[in-house]
Design a protein around this motif. Sequence first.
Motif, mmCIF file in Angstrom:
data_model
loop_
_atom_site.group_PDB
_atom_site.id
_atom_site.type_symbol
_atom_site.label_atom_id
_atom_site.label_comp_id
_atom_site.label_asym_id
_atom_site.label_seq_id
_atom_site.Cartn_x
_atom_site.Cartn_y
_atom_site.Cartn_z
ATOM 1 N N PRO A 1 0.379 10.097 11.158
ATOM 2 C CA PRO A 1 0.042 8.700 11.471
ATOM 3 C C PRO A 1 -1.462 8.426 11.455
ATOM 4 O O PRO A 1 -1.908 7.402 10.935
ATOM 5 C CB PRO A 1 0.652 8.505 12.855
ATOM 6 N N LYS A 2 -2.260 9.342 12.001
ATOM 7 C CA LYS A 2 -3.703 9.097 12.044
ATOM 8 C C LYS A 2 -4.341 9.186 10.663
ATOM 9 O O LYS A 2 -5.325 8.504 10.385
ATOM 10 C CB LYS A 2 -4.373 10.045 13.031
ATOM 11 N N ASP A 3 -3.769 10.006 9.776
ATOM 12 C CA ASP A 3 -4.287 10.045 8.412
ATOM 13 C C ASP A 3 -3.937 8.764 7.654
ATOM 14 O O ASP A 3 -4.725 8.286 6.830
ATOM 15 C CB ASP A 3 -3.751 11.264 7.671
ATOM 16 N N ILE A 4 -2.760 8.208 7.911
ATOM 17 C CA ILE A 4 -2.411 6.904 7.331
ATOM 18 C C ILE A 4 -3.378 5.839 7.826
ATOM 19 O O ILE A 4 -3.876 5.018 7.050
ATOM 20 C CB ILE A 4 -0.958 6.527 7.699
ATOM 21 N N LEU A 5 -3.665 5.870 9.130
ATOM 22 C CA LEU A 5 -4.623 4.921 9.697
ATOM 23 C C LEU A 5 -6.002 5.106 9.071
ATOM 24 O O LEU A 5 -6.663 4.122 8.709
ATOM 25 C CB LEU A 5 -4.697 5.111 11.213
ATOM 26 N N LYS A 6 -6.437 6.340 8.930
ATOM 27 C CA LYS A 6 -7.748 6.620 8.329
ATOM 28 C C LYS A 6 -7.841 6.021 6.932
ATOM 29 O O LYS A 6 -8.835 5.362 6.588
ATOM 30 C CB LYS A 6 -7.979 8.129 8.285
ATOM 31 N N GLN A 7 -6.808 6.232 6.121
ATOM 32 C CA GLN A 7 -6.803 5.699 4.762
ATOM 33 C C GLN A 7 -6.828 4.179 4.766
ATOM 34 O O GLN A 7 -7.545 3.547 3.975
ATOM 35 C CB GLN A 7 -5.555 6.201 4.033
ATOM 36 N N THR A 8 -6.060 3.566 5.671
ATOM 37 C CA THR A 8 -5.997 2.110 5.749
ATOM 38 C C THR A 8 -7.338 1.518 6.180
ATOM 39 O O THR A 8 -7.795 0.511 5.626
ATOM 40 C CB THR A 8 -4.895 1.669 6.718
ATOM 41 N N LEU A 9 -7.979 2.138 7.173
ATOM 42 C CA LEU A 9 -9.259 1.626 7.650
ATOM 43 C C LEU A 9 -10.343 1.758 6.583
ATOM 44 O O LEU A 9 -11.239 0.909 6.493
ATOM 45 C CB LEU A 9 -9.690 2.358 8.921
ATOM 46 N N TYR A 10 -10.250 2.803 5.769
ATOM 47 C CA TYR A 10 -11.217 2.934 4.675
ATOM 48 C C TYR A 10 -11.034 1.799 3.670
ATOM 49 O O TYR A 10 -12.015 1.186 3.218
ATOM 50 C CB TYR A 10 -11.075 4.283 3.990
ATOM 51 N N GLN A 11 -9.786 1.498 3.338
ATOM 52 C CA GLN A 11 -9.512 0.418 2.378
ATOM 53 C C GLN A 11 -9.850 -0.947 2.982
ATOM 54 O O GLN A 11 -10.310 -1.846 2.280
ATOM 55 C CB GLN A 11 -8.050 0.468 1.949
ATOM 56 N N THR B 1 3.385 -6.893 10.503
ATOM 57 C CA THR B 1 4.305 -5.942 9.897
ATOM 58 C C THR B 1 3.582 -4.639 9.526
ATOM 59 O O THR B 1 2.398 -4.473 9.806
ATOM 60 C CB THR B 1 4.996 -6.554 8.662
ATOM 61 N N LYS B 2 4.300 -3.745 8.895
ATOM 62 C CA LYS B 2 3.862 -2.376 8.615
ATOM 63 C C LYS B 2 2.477 -2.313 7.980
ATOM 64 O O LYS B 2 2.173 -3.032 7.035
ATOM 65 C CB LYS B 2 4.886 -1.717 7.691
ATOM 66 N N TYR B 3 1.631 -1.426 8.546
ATOM 67 C CA TYR B 3 0.259 -1.176 8.106
ATOM 68 C C TYR B 3 -0.667 -2.364 8.332
ATOM 69 O O TYR B 3 -1.701 -2.496 7.674
ATOM 70 C CB TYR B 3 0.204 -0.709 6.642
ATOM 71 N N MET C 1 0.838 -1.186 0.000
ATOM 72 C CA MET C 1 0.000 0.000 0.000
ATOM 73 C C MET C 1 0.876 1.240 0.000
ATOM 74 O O MET C 1 1.728 1.412 0.867
ATOM 75 C CB MET C 1 -0.877 -0.021 1.259
ATOM 76 N N GLN C 2 0.660 2.158 -0.960
ATOM 77 C CA GLN C 2 1.460 3.366 -1.072
ATOM 78 C C GLN C 2 0.926 4.415 -0.109
ATOM 79 O O GLN C 2 -0.276 4.641 -0.011
ATOM 80 C CB GLN C 2 1.404 3.896 -2.508
ATOM 81 N N GLN C 3 1.846 5.048 0.613
ATOM 82 C CA GLN C 3 1.461 6.102 1.532
ATOM 83 C C GLN C 3 2.256 7.358 1.225
ATOM 84 O O GLN C 3 3.412 7.292 0.818
ATOM 85 C CB GLN C 3 1.723 5.673 2.985
#
Length: 201
Positions: free
Chosen positions: A9-19, A83-85, A1-3
């Motif tokens: 950090p919370k915006d990365i989490l937000k994007q991941t939870l949406y996906q 691991t990551k994400y 997943m490209q970030q």
Amino acid sequence: MQQNHSQSPKDILKQTLYQFASVDESAFNLSRDYWQERTYAKGEYYNEYRNVCKYLGFILDDVFRTYFIDDKTGEEKNVFFFTKYQVVVSFQSFIHQAPCNYYTQSMTDSHILYIHFDRLQELYRSSHQWERFGRIIAEMAFGITMQRTESFLFQTPEQRYLDLIAQHPDIFNSVPLYHISSYLGIQGPSLSRIRKRLVLR
């Protein structure tokens, strides 16, 4: 997943939870203040044997392992890597709030966001999207556990190795080979032979 490295950090989490579970921005904002940041030193425990796992973590960097100690040999046996994400959690302990049968330990200096079990329960009660997230986490826990069990019943060590690489592409950068051998249920020389054979293909 490209970030985007400029994301918080919370915006990365937000994007991941949406996906991962279609948690949209308004639903995520219900949780934003509940997530806390923490760093773990190499070798530090996320959760220990017989402790109740009270937190679900989201890994921003690096690797955790879950393992148990064989009563007969005293040997550590690796069961899962995170691991990551990905989330890091002792699934059964967290879902049932029961003592854990494993240790979960940071393999490197690691950085996570985490949320308390009680906060997640509040979110489940207040939002259908978060309720779906909880169901997906439970289904994922069951799936990972079954896949891990069936891999030893039906797969060769080479197939387990390929699955490991698919799930954790960068794991060899952070985890010593003897830990990977333990996870695969093979000895170090067998792992070396598998790696050489795949390189020659």
